[in-house]
Scaffold this motif. Structure first.
Motif, mmCIF file in Angstrom:
data_model
loop_
_atom_site.group_PDB
_atom_site.id
_atom_site.type_symbol
_atom_site.label_atom_id
_atom_site.label_comp_id
_atom_site.label_asym_id
_atom_site.label_seq_id
_atom_site.Cartn_x
_atom_site.Cartn_y
_atom_site.Cartn_z
ATOM 1 N N VAL A 55 10.776 -31.827 -27.761
ATOM 2 C CA VAL A 55 9.819 -31.660 -26.676
ATOM 3 C C VAL A 55 9.608 -33.000 -25.999
ATOM 4 C CG1 VAL A 55 7.457 -31.025 -26.079
ATOM 5 C CG2 VAL A 55 8.682 -29.743 -27.857
ATOM 6 N N GLU A 56 9.757 -32.990 -24.680
ATOM 7 C CA GLU A 56 9.446 -34.173 -23.886
ATOM 8 C C GLU A 56 8.066 -33.973 -23.296
ATOM 9 O OE1 GLU A 56 10.897 -35.998 -19.740
ATOM 10 O OE2 GLU A 56 12.451 -35.976 -21.300
ATOM 11 N N GLY A 57 7.144 -34.829 -23.708
ATOM 12 C CA GLY A 57 5.783 -34.751 -23.188
ATOM 13 C C GLY A 57 5.749 -35.131 -21.723
ATOM 14 N N ASP A 58 4.683 -34.751 -21.047
ATOM 15 C CA ASP A 58 4.562 -35.049 -19.625
ATOM 16 C C ASP A 58 4.568 -36.549 -19.340
ATOM 17 O OD1 ASP A 58 4.566 -32.360 -19.093
ATOM 18 O OD2 ASP A 58 2.402 -32.218 -18.742
ATOM 19 N N GLY A 59 4.293 -37.362 -20.362
ATOM 20 C CA GLY A 59 4.335 -38.817 -20.205
ATOM 21 C C GLY A 59 5.721 -39.407 -20.378
ATOM 22 N N GLY A 60 6.723 -38.554 -20.717
ATOM 23 C CA GLY A 60 8.101 -39.011 -20.833
ATOM 24 C C GLY A 60 8.589 -39.255 -22.250
ATOM 25 N N GLU A 61 7.698 -39.341 -23.208
ATOM 26 C CA GLU A 61 8.084 -39.554 -24.603
ATOM 27 C C GLU A 61 8.542 -38.222 -25.200
ATOM 28 O OE1 GLU A 61 6.135 -41.848 -28.458
ATOM 29 O OE2 GLU A 61 4.891 -41.339 -26.753
ATOM 30 N N SER A 62 9.508 -38.260 -26.136
ATOM 31 C CA SER A 62 9.965 -37.008 -26.740
ATOM 32 C C SER A 62 10.071 -37.134 -28.256
ATOM 33 C CB SER A 62 11.311 -36.574 -26.152
ATOM 34 O OG SER A 62 12.319 -37.481 -26.488
ATOM 35 N N MET A 63 10.025 -35.962 -28.915
ATOM 36 C CA MET A 63 10.088 -35.918 -30.366
ATOM 37 C C MET A 63 10.501 -34.508 -30.791
ATOM 38 S SD MET A 63 7.172 -37.176 -32.981
ATOM 39 C CE MET A 63 6.804 -36.113 -34.352
ATOM 40 N N TRP A 64 11.090 -34.403 -32.004
ATOM 41 C CA TRP A 64 11.472 -33.114 -32.578
ATOM 42 C C TRP A 64 10.285 -32.496 -33.287
ATOM 43 C CZ3 TRP A 64 15.857 -30.776 -31.339
ATOM 44 C CH2 TRP A 64 16.924 -31.543 -30.904
ATOM 45 N N PHE A 65 10.118 -31.157 -33.115
ATOM 46 C CA PHE A 65 9.046 -30.415 -33.768
ATOM 47 C C PHE A 65 9.588 -29.118 -34.346
ATOM 48 C CE2 PHE A 65 6.885 -32.918 -30.545
ATOM 49 C CZ PHE A 65 5.822 -33.448 -31.252
ATOM 50 N N ARG A 66 8.959 -28.635 -35.412
ATOM 51 C CA ARG A 66 9.249 -27.320 -35.983
ATOM 52 C C ARG A 66 8.325 -26.295 -35.325
ATOM 53 N NH1 ARG A 66 13.952 -27.487 -39.192
ATOM 54 N NH2 ARG A 66 14.006 -29.589 -40.031
ATOM 55 N N TRP A 67 8.640 -25.024 -35.531
ATOM 56 C CA TRP A 67 7.927 -23.921 -34.896
ATOM 57 C C TRP A 67 6.417 -23.981 -35.092
ATOM 58 C CZ3 TRP A 67 4.944 -20.507 -37.654
ATOM 59 C CH2 TRP A 67 5.082 -20.563 -39.039
ATOM 60 N N ARG A 68 5.956 -24.437 -36.241
ATOM 61 C CA ARG A 68 4.529 -24.364 -36.544
ATOM 62 C C ARG A 68 3.701 -25.301 -35.685
ATOM 63 N NH1 ARG A 68 7.069 -25.894 -40.889
ATOM 64 N NH2 ARG A 68 6.578 -24.035 -42.066
ATOM 65 N N ASP A 69 4.340 -26.270 -35.021
ATOM 66 C CA ASP A 69 3.607 -27.223 -34.182
ATOM 67 C C ASP A 69 3.787 -26.972 -32.687
ATOM 68 O OD1 ASP A 69 2.673 -28.626 -36.430
ATOM 69 O OD2 ASP A 69 4.495 -29.839 -36.514
ATOM 70 N N VAL A 70 4.488 -25.911 -32.321
ATOM 71 C CA VAL A 70 4.787 -25.665 -30.900
ATOM 72 C C VAL A 70 4.225 -24.297 -30.492
ATOM 73 C CG1 VAL A 70 6.613 -25.528 -29.171
ATOM 74 C CG2 VAL A 70 6.911 -27.020 -31.159
ATOM 75 N N ARG A 71 3.483 -24.292 -29.385
ATOM 76 C CA ARG A 71 2.888 -23.064 -28.849
ATOM 77 C C ARG A 71 3.269 -22.925 -27.372
ATOM 78 N NH1 ARG A 71 2.182 -22.958 -33.446
ATOM 79 N NH2 ARG A 71 0.308 -23.127 -34.667
ATOM 80 N N PRO A 72 3.201 -21.718 -26.843
ATOM 81 C CA PRO A 72 3.395 -21.573 -25.388
ATOM 82 C C PRO A 72 2.342 -22.395 -24.652
ATOM 83 C CG PRO A 72 3.418 -19.423 -26.473
ATOM 84 C CD PRO A 72 2.979 -20.432 -27.504
ATOM 85 N N ALA A 73 2.699 -22.940 -23.507
ATOM 86 C CA ALA A 73 1.781 -23.786 -22.742
ATOM 87 C C ALA A 73 0.539 -23.020 -22.294
ATOM 88 C CB ALA A 73 2.492 -24.412 -21.550
ATOM 89 N N GLY A 74 0.651 -21.728 -22.137
ATOM 90 C CA GLY A 74 -0.520 -20.915 -21.817
ATOM 91 C C GLY A 74 -1.117 -21.142 -20.452
ATOM 92 N N GLY A 75 -0.268 -21.455 -19.481
ATOM 93 C CA GLY A 75 -0.742 -21.589 -18.113
ATOM 94 C C GLY A 75 -1.521 -22.853 -17.819
ATOM 95 N N ARG A 76 -1.505 -23.789 -18.758
ATOM 96 C CA ARG A 76 -2.247 -25.049 -18.545
ATOM 97 C C ARG A 76 -1.457 -26.012 -17.723
ATOM 98 N NH1 ARG A 76 -4.009 -27.306 -23.987
ATOM 99 N NH2 ARG A 76 -4.729 -28.924 -22.623
#
Length: 76
Positions: A55-76
């Motif tokens: 996942v690349e954050g909106d600030g440009g930094e990226s990192m690997w995540f497993r399913w338990r830490d990732v959710r749909p953005a939910g329209g935010r």
């Protein structure tokens, strides 16, 4: 079993405040930029653990995540 694909908008959700990545990543919005599979699901007995999302954050930094830490953005 993939929950997300490249290009999906997601939110990082790390509720454990003792997790070393909590302060930096919790409640961060970003985009999935890569998906990879490994054998972690075999080790844990949960096939969802066999997929990681970069996942690349909106600030440009990226990192690997497993399913338990990732959710749909939910329209935010």
């Amino acid at each position: 079993m993939q929950r997300f694909a490249e290009g999906d908008r997601v939110r990082i959700d790390i509720p454990d405040k003792t997790d070393p990545d909590h302060d930096r990543w919790h409640d961060t919005l970003g985009t999935v930029v890569a998906v990879r599979e490994d054998d972690a699901g075999v080790e844990t007995g949960d096939e969802r653990d066999g997929v990681e999302y970069r996942v690349e954050g909106d600030g440009g930094e990226s990192m690997w995540f497993r399913w338990r830490d990732v959710r749909p953005a939910g329209g935010r």
